[in-house]
Motif scaffolding. Sequence first.
Motif, PDB file in Angstrom:
ATOM      1  N   ALA A   1       0.835  -1.205   0.000  1.00 15.18           N
ATOM      2  CA  ALA A   1       0.000   0.000   0.000  1.00 15.18           C
ATOM      3  C   ALA A   1       0.870   1.255   0.000  1.00 15.18           C
ATOM      4  N   GLY A   2       1.951   1.243   0.766  1.00 12.36           N
ATOM      5  CA  GLY A   2       2.853   2.385   0.753  1.00 12.36           C
ATOM      6  C   GLY A   2       3.513   2.594  -0.596  1.00 12.36           C
ATOM      7  N   GLY A   3       3.910   1.490  -1.243  1.00 15.72           N
ATOM      8  CA  GLY A   3       4.502   1.619  -2.570  1.00 15.72           C
ATOM      9  C   GLY A   3       3.519   2.157  -3.594  1.00 15.72           C
ATOM     10  N   LEU A   4       2.260   1.703  -3.524  1.00 12.21           N
ATOM     11  CA  LEU A   4       1.245   2.219  -4.449  1.00 12.21           C
ATOM     12  C   LEU A   4       0.977   3.698  -4.201  1.00 12.21           C
ATOM     13  N   LEU A   5       0.931   4.094  -2.928  1.00 12.90           N
ATOM     14  CA  LEU A   5       0.707   5.511  -2.615  1.00 12.90           C
ATOM     15  C   LEU A   5       1.886   6.363  -3.066  1.00 12.90           C
ATOM     16  N   LEU A   6       3.092   5.850  -2.880  1.00  8.67           N
ATOM     17  CA  LEU A   6       4.278   6.562  -3.357  1.00  8.67           C
ATOM     18  C   LEU A   6       4.249   6.721  -4.873  1.00  8.67           C
ATOM     19  N   LEU A   7       3.904   5.644  -5.578  1.00  7.22           N
ATOM     20  CA  LEU A   7       3.830   5.717  -7.035  1.00  7.22           C
ATOM     21  C   LEU A   7       2.733   6.674  -7.489  1.00  7.22           C
ATOM     22  N   ALA A   8       1.602   6.670  -6.795  1.00 12.64           N
ATOM     23  CA  ALA A   8       0.525   7.603  -7.133  1.00 12.64           C
ATOM     24  C   ALA A   8       0.967   9.044  -6.948  1.00 12.64           C
ATOM     25  N   GLY A   9       1.716   9.317  -5.887  1.00 16.87           N
ATOM     26  CA  GLY A   9       2.218  10.674  -5.689  1.00 16.87           C
ATOM     27  C   GLY A   9       3.194  11.108  -6.765  1.00 16.87           C
ATOM     28  N   LEU A  10       4.073  10.205  -7.178  1.00 19.15           N
ATOM     29  CA  LEU A  10       5.033  10.541  -8.230  1.00 19.15           C
ATOM     30  C   LEU A  10       4.338  10.792  -9.564  1.00 19.15           C
ATOM     31  N   VAL A  11       3.365   9.935  -9.903  1.00 24.12           N
ATOM     32  CA  VAL A  11       2.624  10.130 -11.153  1.00 24.12           C
ATOM     33  C   VAL A  11       1.790  11.395 -11.092  1.00 24.12           C
ATOM     34  N   GLY A  12       1.182  11.655  -9.929  1.00 24.04           N
ATOM     35  CA  GLY A  12       0.411  12.886  -9.779  1.00 24.04           C
ATOM     36  C   GLY A  12       1.268  14.128  -9.866  1.00 24.04           C
ATOM     37  N   ALA A  13       2.490  14.066  -9.360  1.00 19.76           N
ATOM     38  CA  ALA A  13       3.395  15.211  -9.485  1.00 19.76           C
ATOM     39  C   ALA A  13       3.815  15.433 -10.932  1.00 19.76           C
ATOM     40  N   ALA A  14       4.009  14.339 -11.679  1.00 22.48           N
ATOM     41  CA  ALA A  14       4.359  14.480 -13.089  1.00 22.48           C
ATOM     42  C   ALA A  14       3.189  14.954 -13.934  1.00 22.48           C
ATOM     43  N   ALA A  15       1.946  14.771 -13.437  1.00 24.35           N
ATOM     44  CA  ALA A  15       0.766  15.123 -14.231  1.00 24.35           C
ATOM     45  C   ALA A  15       0.493  16.619 -14.272  1.00 24.35           C
ATOM     46  N   VAL A  16       1.099  17.402 -13.390  1.00 23.87           N
ATOM     47  CA  VAL A  16       0.762  18.830 -13.337  1.00 23.87           C
ATOM     48  C   VAL A  16       1.502  19.644 -14.389  1.00 23.87           C
ATOM     49  N   PHE A  17       2.483  19.075 -15.056  1.00 24.29           N
ATOM     50  CA  PHE A  17       3.293  19.865 -15.981  1.00 24.29           C
ATOM     51  C   PHE A  17       2.863  19.731 -17.450  1.00 24.29           C
ATOM     52  N   PRO A  18       2.486  18.544 -17.963  1.00 23.30           N
ATOM     53  CA  PRO A  18       2.057  18.485 -19.375  1.00 23.30           C
ATOM     54  C   PRO A  18       0.687  19.142 -19.572  1.00 23.30           C
ATOM     55  N   THR A  19       0.257  19.182 -20.814  1.00 26.05           N
ATOM     56  CA  THR A  19      -1.056  19.724 -21.152  1.00 26.05           C
ATOM     57  C   THR A  19      -2.147  18.852 -20.560  1.00 26.05           C
TER      58      THR A  19
END
Length: 368
Positions: free
Chosen positions: A63-81
């Motif tokens: 669960a911690g790994g999934l939450l960590l991965l979700a945070g990383l993907v969510g952080a990358a999502a704020v920059f592209p269109t």
Amino acid sequence: MPARDRLPARPGAGGASPSGRPGAARKGAPRRGGTARPTAGRPGAAVPDQLVVGTVPLLARVAGGLLLLAGLVGAAAVFPTYLVVGGQPIGPVAGPVSALVALLAPLASVVVGAGLALGRVPRLGLAYASVSGALAVGRLLIEVHQGRGSTTRAAVDVLAGERVVTSSVEIGAGWVLGVVALALTVLAGVVALVAWGRTVMEDAGSLDPLRPVLAGASVLLGVGAVLCLALPAADVPDRVVVDPATGLETVVTAQGPPGLLERPGLALLGGLLLAGALLLCAVTAPSLRPRLGAVGGLLGVTVFVLASGLGGLRDARHSPDLDWTVTGAGLLVLGLALAALTAVAWRARASAGPVATDAERFGSAAQD
């Protein structure tokens, strides 16, 4: 010398001991070169908030790994269109301030998820993951509607701080990454719920006297947050038009973004689920055990409400067509109040009460 003057000294009096070493029998005396340790049997001694953590199960680390991965993907999502609406590309980041607002929730997920994956204070991370996953279900449905179903009924909406008409919508990389991040958050919440009962973590109950107060305050703040979410945090203001011939003033109401419960189809279902999950998490978070479990649950609610309030302020500052509403300001105030509740739960390490000595326990047993 009289005989009474030659009586041997009692053990411990004047620093003497039966072994002849001065001070060796002084109970509770500090060691040489160290500090005094608290005596558990001393009357009125404080109970330390000792945390007992068992073996962290594999599901909790997953669960911690999934939450960590979700945070990383969510952080990358704020920059592209994010989306292309009517040929106009839209992105949530228009400067450093908007980037900080957009990265608040993903960075919190990264920090908490990393700690949970490493097995540190597991129930704090599990509580945060469960609350975040419950809140992400409704947001996921709303995002799917924004990217796939919003063109079925064209309307004025505010996307990433831009007032647009959703007549034609094309998805971008930011939308795809955002949906993936929300799906990972939901999955992390499901795994965290399964791993909660298998994770051993307990303390001395220092938060128990404050739980009723925290629960009442959290419920009030949760209800207020749901009411504020029902209306847009940034809206189009009304205009006053003056007739040059007659001088008559007329208020012209402009169509603004729909509220949380005013959206059609899948977005309406997502809004209902989001409102219900927010209220449920605000009610149950203060009752989670141990104290750090309640901290994790309150932290999840705080991050969501605070990010929603700051998002409305960002949209109002970014677009000249939008004004920050009272409900948007209310979300920010409620988020700060929830942060204060989380801090109170974090600092509640006081003693649950004095500890009776062995003599007092034995004396009470003899009287019975």
